[in-house]
Write a protein that holds these residues in place. Structure first.
Motif, PDB file in Angstrom:
ATOM      1  N   ASN A  70       1.383   7.521   2.027  1.00 42.83           N
ATOM      2  CA  ASN A  70       0.637   6.497   3.132  1.00 42.83           C
ATOM      3  C   ASN A  70       1.557   5.416   2.583  1.00 42.83           C
ATOM      4  OD1 ASN A  70      -0.417   4.357   1.991  1.00 42.83           O
ATOM      5  ND2 ASN A  70      -2.698   5.956   2.441  1.00 42.83           N
ATOM      6  N   ARG A  71       1.886   4.808   1.789  1.00 42.91           N
ATOM      7  CA  ARG A  71       2.967   3.773   1.752  1.00 42.91           C
ATOM      8  C   ARG A  71       4.058   3.615   2.481  1.00 42.91           C
ATOM      9  NH1 ARG A  71       0.297   3.282  -3.504  1.00 42.91           N
ATOM     10  NH2 ARG A  71       2.351   4.393  -4.192  1.00 42.91           N
ATOM     11  N   TRP A  72       4.987   5.291   2.337  1.00 41.25           N
ATOM     12  CA  TRP A  72       6.001   5.894   2.177  1.00 41.25           C
ATOM     13  C   TRP A  72       6.379   6.359   3.195  1.00 41.25           C
ATOM     14  CZ3 TRP A  72       7.249  10.523   2.437  1.00 41.25           C
ATOM     15  CH2 TRP A  72       6.964  11.620   1.849  1.00 41.25           C
ATOM     16  N   ARG A  94      -3.214  -1.942   7.652  1.00 39.95           N
ATOM     17  CA  ARG A  94      -2.175  -1.309   6.704  1.00 39.95           C
ATOM     18  C   ARG A  94      -1.495  -0.294   7.396  1.00 39.95           C
ATOM     19  NH1 ARG A  94      -2.367   0.010   1.349  1.00 39.95           N
ATOM     20  NH2 ARG A  94      -0.799   1.944   0.903  1.00 39.95           N
ATOM     21  N   LEU A 122       6.520  -2.395   9.571  1.00 42.33           N
ATOM     22  CA  LEU A 122       7.621  -1.878   8.590  1.00 42.33           C
ATOM     23  C   LEU A 122       8.885  -0.833   9.655  1.00 42.33           C
ATOM     24  CD1 LEU A 122       9.560  -2.989   5.850  1.00 42.33           C
ATOM     25  CD2 LEU A 122       7.599  -1.283   4.817  1.00 42.33           C
ATOM     26  N   GLY A 123       8.533   0.142   9.600  1.00 41.79           N
ATOM     27  CA  GLY A 123       8.820   1.239  10.185  1.00 41.79           C
ATOM     28  C   GLY A 123       9.505   1.110  11.031  1.00 41.79           C
ATOM     29  N   PHE A 172       0.541  -2.688   9.690  1.00 49.25           N
ATOM     30  CA  PHE A 172       0.993  -3.362   9.276  1.00 49.25           C
ATOM     31  C   PHE A 172       2.865  -2.603   8.317  1.00 49.25           C
ATOM     32  CE2 PHE A 172       3.936  -3.350   4.221  1.00 49.25           C
ATOM     33  CZ  PHE A 172       4.253  -4.899   4.573  1.00 49.25           C
ATOM     34  N   LEU A 173       2.502  -0.906   7.569  1.00 58.66           N
ATOM     35  CA  LEU A 173       3.141  -0.028   7.773  1.00 58.66           C
ATOM     36  C   LEU A 173       4.340   0.292   9.481  1.00 58.66           C
ATOM     37  CD1 LEU A 173       1.323   1.857   5.050  1.00 58.66           C
ATOM     38  CD2 LEU A 173       3.034   0.264   4.699  1.00 58.66           C
ATOM     39  N   THR A 174       2.982   0.173  10.205  1.00 57.78           N
ATOM     40  CA  THR A 174       3.868   0.647  11.611  1.00 57.78           C
ATOM     41  C   THR A 174       5.333  -0.349  11.803  1.00 57.78           C
ATOM     42  OG1 THR A 174       2.313   2.003  12.194  1.00 57.78           O
ATOM     43  CG2 THR A 174       3.477   0.979  13.691  1.00 57.78           C
ATOM     44  N   VAL A 209       4.230   6.700   6.789  1.00 60.65           N
ATOM     45  CA  VAL A 209       4.052   6.230   7.807  1.00 60.65           C
ATOM     46  C   VAL A 209       5.323   5.213   7.966  1.00 60.65           C
ATOM     47  CG1 VAL A 209       2.612   4.596   9.134  1.00 60.65           C
ATOM     48  CG2 VAL A 209       1.855   5.694   7.585  1.00 60.65           C
ATOM     49  N   PRO A 210       5.808   4.021   7.365  1.00 62.28           N
ATOM     50  CA  PRO A 210       7.054   3.544   7.616  1.00 62.28           C
ATOM     51  C   PRO A 210       8.319   4.484   7.672  1.00 62.28           C
ATOM     52  CG  PRO A 210       6.418   3.142   5.599  1.00 62.28           C
ATOM     53  CD  PRO A 210       5.369   3.704   6.014  1.00 62.28           C
TER      54      PRO A 210
END
Length: 198
Positions: free
Chosen positions: A109-111, A139, A146-147, A142-144, A113-114
């Motif tokens: 999910n770290r990559w 989390r 970012l992407g 933050f990832l949303t 989602v973004p």
């Protein structure tokens, strides 16, 4: 549709951009490929600031993503598995496959989602596994951001840089988005037809 988007940005400014990007994430047929370049172009004319346009676009994206995240989180994986037992063909997943997806999503999910926010047709969908598999809200946000921030910045800055020539972006991104969404639909229909309970 372009005239309506233009009018909304001109009438409502940053709020209109945020609302349009929220709707784009909730109802994917609204194209961010038109909304953000148009907003960037408006900023290039001095009617809005570029920073404000990008913040508004990212905020709208986040709100739309959080809508689907909250719906999916409320559903949860156990309800989804029960639904899959009865109607698995329509989501093309069996309960066992959902368990495998959960493990895969936790690992990647770290990559996922973004990156999902950079792919037309996937931007809305990526919030659903995040909610179903109970990714932490902090989390996810933050990832949303970012992407979604990368996507809205690229489109908004392009509209700002190109000015009146922002239609050039849509000339390439529009067909590309349509092709990707068509491919996703074809893959889905293939999976529905070929579905076998695993």
């Amino acid at each position: 549709m372009t005239d309506w988007i233009t009018q909304m940005i001109e009438d409502m400014g940053y709020l209109g951009i945020a609302l349009l990007m929220f709707l784009e994430n909730v109802f994917p047929p609204l194209p961010s490929e038109v909304i953000m370049p148009m907003a960037g172009y408006t900023a290039s004319e001095g009617k809005l600031s570029l920073a404000g346009v990008l913040i508004a676009g990212t905020a709208g994206t986040l709100l739309g993503a959080c809508f689907w995240y909250s719906v999916a989180r409320r559903l949860g994986d156990e309800r989804l598995k029960r639904w899959a037992r009865r109607h698995g063909r329509w989501i093309t997943l069996s309960p066992r496959q959902i368990g495998g997806l959960e493990k895969g999503f936790e690992r990647h999910n770290r990559w996922a989602v973004p990156l999902g926010h950079l792919v037309p047709g996937v931007r809305t969908l990526i919030s659903i596994p995040a909610g179903i598999f109970r990714m932490s809200l902090a989390r996810f946000v933050f990832l949303t951001v970012l992407g979604g921030g990368i996507w809205t910045t690229a489109l908004g800055a392009s509209g700002y840089a190109l000015g009146r020539q922002f239609d050039e972006i849509d000339r390439y991104l529009g067909p590309a988005s349509t092709a990707i969404m068509s491919l996703i639909l074809i893959v889905y229909l293939y999976r529905v037809i070929r579905f076998r309970e695993a």
